[in-house]
Design an enzyme around this catalytic site. Structure first.
Site, PDB file in Angstrom:
ATOM      1  N   PHE A   1     -12.538  11.417 -11.102  1.00 51.35           N
ATOM      2  CA  PHE A   1     -11.606  11.228 -12.215  1.00 51.35           C
ATOM      3  C   PHE A   1     -10.172  11.172 -11.691  1.00 51.35           C
ATOM      4  CE2 PHE A   1      -9.092  11.855 -15.934  1.00 51.35           C
ATOM      5  CZ  PHE A   1      -9.823  11.268 -16.953  1.00 51.35           C
ATOM      6  N   ASP A   2      -9.742  12.214 -11.009  1.00 51.87           N
ATOM      7  CA  ASP A   2      -8.397  12.240 -10.434  1.00 51.87           C
ATOM      8  C   ASP A   2      -8.525  12.049  -8.931  1.00 51.87           C
ATOM      9  OD1 ASP A   2      -5.725  12.510  -9.970  1.00 51.87           O
ATOM     10  OD2 ASP A   2      -5.569  14.598 -10.619  1.00 51.87           O
TER      11      ASP A   2
ATOM     12  N   GLY B   1     -16.407   1.976  -6.149  1.00 55.55           N
ATOM     13  CA  GLY B   1     -16.264   1.621  -4.738  1.00 55.55           C
ATOM     14  C   GLY B   1     -15.162   2.355  -4.007  1.00 55.55           C
ATOM     15  N   PHE B   2     -14.952   3.625  -4.331  1.00 53.35           N
ATOM     16  CA  PHE B   2     -13.978   4.462  -3.609  1.00 53.35           C
ATOM     17  C   PHE B   2     -12.567   3.865  -3.621  1.00 53.35           C
ATOM     18  CE2 PHE B   2     -17.346   6.452  -0.511  1.00 53.35           C
ATOM     19  CZ  PHE B   2     -17.890   7.151  -1.574  1.00 53.35           C
TER      20      PHE B   2
ATOM     21  N   SER C   1     -22.782   8.088  -2.761  1.00 52.82           N
ATOM     22  CA  SER C   1     -22.362   7.089  -3.744  1.00 52.82           C
ATOM     23  C   SER C   1     -23.172   5.816  -3.547  1.00 52.82           C
ATOM     24  CB  SER C   1     -20.875   6.775  -3.590  1.00 52.82           C
ATOM     25  OG  SER C   1     -20.532   5.638  -4.366  1.00 52.82           O
TER      26      SER C   1
ATOM     27  N   GLY D   1     -23.947  11.009 -16.663  1.00 52.88           N
ATOM     28  CA  GLY D   1     -24.049  11.454 -18.049  1.00 52.88           C
ATOM     29  C   GLY D   1     -25.415  12.014 -18.388  1.00 52.88           C
TER      30      GLY D   1
ATOM     31  N   TYR E   1     -17.662  15.539 -15.876  1.00 47.80           N
ATOM     32  CA  TYR E   1     -16.847  14.325 -15.852  1.00 47.80           C
ATOM     33  C   TYR E   1     -17.216  13.488 -17.076  1.00 47.80           C
ATOM     34  CZ  TYR E   1     -14.831   9.905 -14.009  1.00 47.80           C
ATOM     35  OH  TYR E   1     -14.131   8.744 -13.828  1.00 47.80           O
TER      36      TYR E   1
END
EC number: 1.3.5.2
Length: 381
Positions: free
Chosen positions: A76-77, A126-127, A188, A289, A339
């Site tokens: 998120f941040d 994608g980072f 990821s 989720g 998240y």
């Protein structure tokens, strides 16, 4: 009625068909402004609305004090734009990143989608991030640190897999004095080949390099995918023991689509008008989720049992309600992260969960928190 969940969220994403990434970045820019200007009136208002402190919620782990076990998950941040604001929103810790050694733009847009039928999201970000040096500078300017800050490390897209260790090491060298704990992200699904680094023979040199550099013995964890088979998890747990890892983050997003109600990815279009759709089975990206809840809890329980509870676990995946949070804690998680659930439920989710957890928690005799009326900015982790 939850005004955010029942009115604002449907208006933004179902009615106006707002781009989820644009909405998220707009919120981050607003929080960054609050952080940068030290808007004390706004921060105080946020504290009154969203902070819930109770000594029973405190967690002592890795020599750190977490005011409560509920953290904001990585993603998120990413660049630490709002580090001074997350404590005022009630979080007990925050994990920034995923960070790569150099800035990178991430994958082409659109790359973030809400799936309201499933209370889920699909992302293939994608980072995208500003790089380790930018985060280091931001962390150096941070005047107060009332909650622990974790840093999630990743490999750049252009870096060959056989050179991945160098990427993790480069970021760690820049940031090791500035983070409270570090997470090696090898799970990821949105960086080509990254998940193959979860294999023991690929992960071992990464962990070896990091722990050789880790002279200050900062807590080092690995974040794993929910789609791993049990033998693959066993191999990672053996490496965790061999390299004295501080814990596991379980889990990242899933590639599975078989339990989704959503059949088509919502397209962009004119607000309140029919939009083009694309089959979700054909879309790349990881699902987060509610559909992830059960599997992530299974992985947490398996790790906890396999290690006799000796390896701390940060549980993440599908937490929306108190029951979801308790399920993961009872499965063996020491800390929790949210998240997607926070995006769906809104900021009121944090104090609501914390009140419920406090009612469900025994006293914590070894940790003493400041009095409830202590300003959050004066609490030192």
């Amino acid at each position: 009625m939850n005004l955010y969940r029942d009115v604002l969220w449907p208006l933004l994403f179902s009615g106006l068909r707002a781009d989820p990434e644009a909405v998220k970045m707009g919120l981050l820019r607003a929080l960054h402004w609050i952080d940068a200007t030290q808007a004390t009136g706004i921060l105080s208002a946020l504290e009154r609305l969203f902070c819930y402190r109770d000594p029973r919620l405190a967690v002592s782990l890795w020599g750190l004090t977490f005011p409560n076990p509920l953290g904001l998950a990585a993603g998120f941040d990413k660049d630490g734009l709002a580090l001074g604001v997350w404590p005022s929103l009630g979080f007990g810790f925050v994990e920034v990143g995923t960070i790569t050694p150099q800035p990178q733009p991430g994958n082409p847009k659109p790359r973030l989608f809400q799936l309201p039928q499933d209370r889920a999201a699909l992302n293939r970000m994608g980072f995208n991030n500003q790089g380790a040096a930018a985060l280091a500078e931001r962390l150096r300017r941070l005047q107060q640190r009332p909650i622990p800050i974790g840093i999630n490390l990743g490999k750049a897209k252009i870096t060959p897999l056989e050179e991945a260790a160098a990427d993790y090491l480069a970021s760690f060298r820049l940031l090791q004095d500035l983070g409270d704990y570090f997470v090696v992200n090898v799970s990821s699904p949105n960086t080509p080949g990254l998940r193959s680094l979860q294999a023991a023979e690929q992960l071992e040199p990464i962990l070896s390099a990091l722990q050789r550099e880790n002279q200050k013995r900062k807590p080092l964890l690995v974040k794993i995918a929910p789609d791993l088979d049990w033998p693959d998890i066993d191999s990672i747990l053996e490496l965790a023991q061999d390299h004295q890892l501080a814990g596991i983050v379980a889990t990242n997003t899933t590639l599975r689509r078989d339990n989704l109600k959503t059949r088509f990815l919502p397209g962009r279009g004119i607000p309140f008008a029919p939009a083009e759709s694309r089959p979700i089975l054909a879309e790349a990206g990881g699902i987060s989720g509610a559909p992830l809840r059960e599997r992530s809890t299974q992985v947490i329980r398996y790790i906890h049992r396999s290690t006799q509870g000796k390896l701390p676990i940060i549980g993440v995946g599908g937490i929306f309600t108190l029951a979801d949070a308790l399920e993961k804690l009872e499965a063996g998680a020491s800390l929790l992260q949210v998240y997607t659930g926070w995006v769906y439920e809104g900021p009121g989710m944090v104090p609501q969960l914390l009140r419920g957890l406090a009612r469900s928690s025994p006293p914590s005799p070894d940790v003493t928190l400041p009095p409830e009326n202590t300003p959050v900015g004066q609490i030192q982790a």
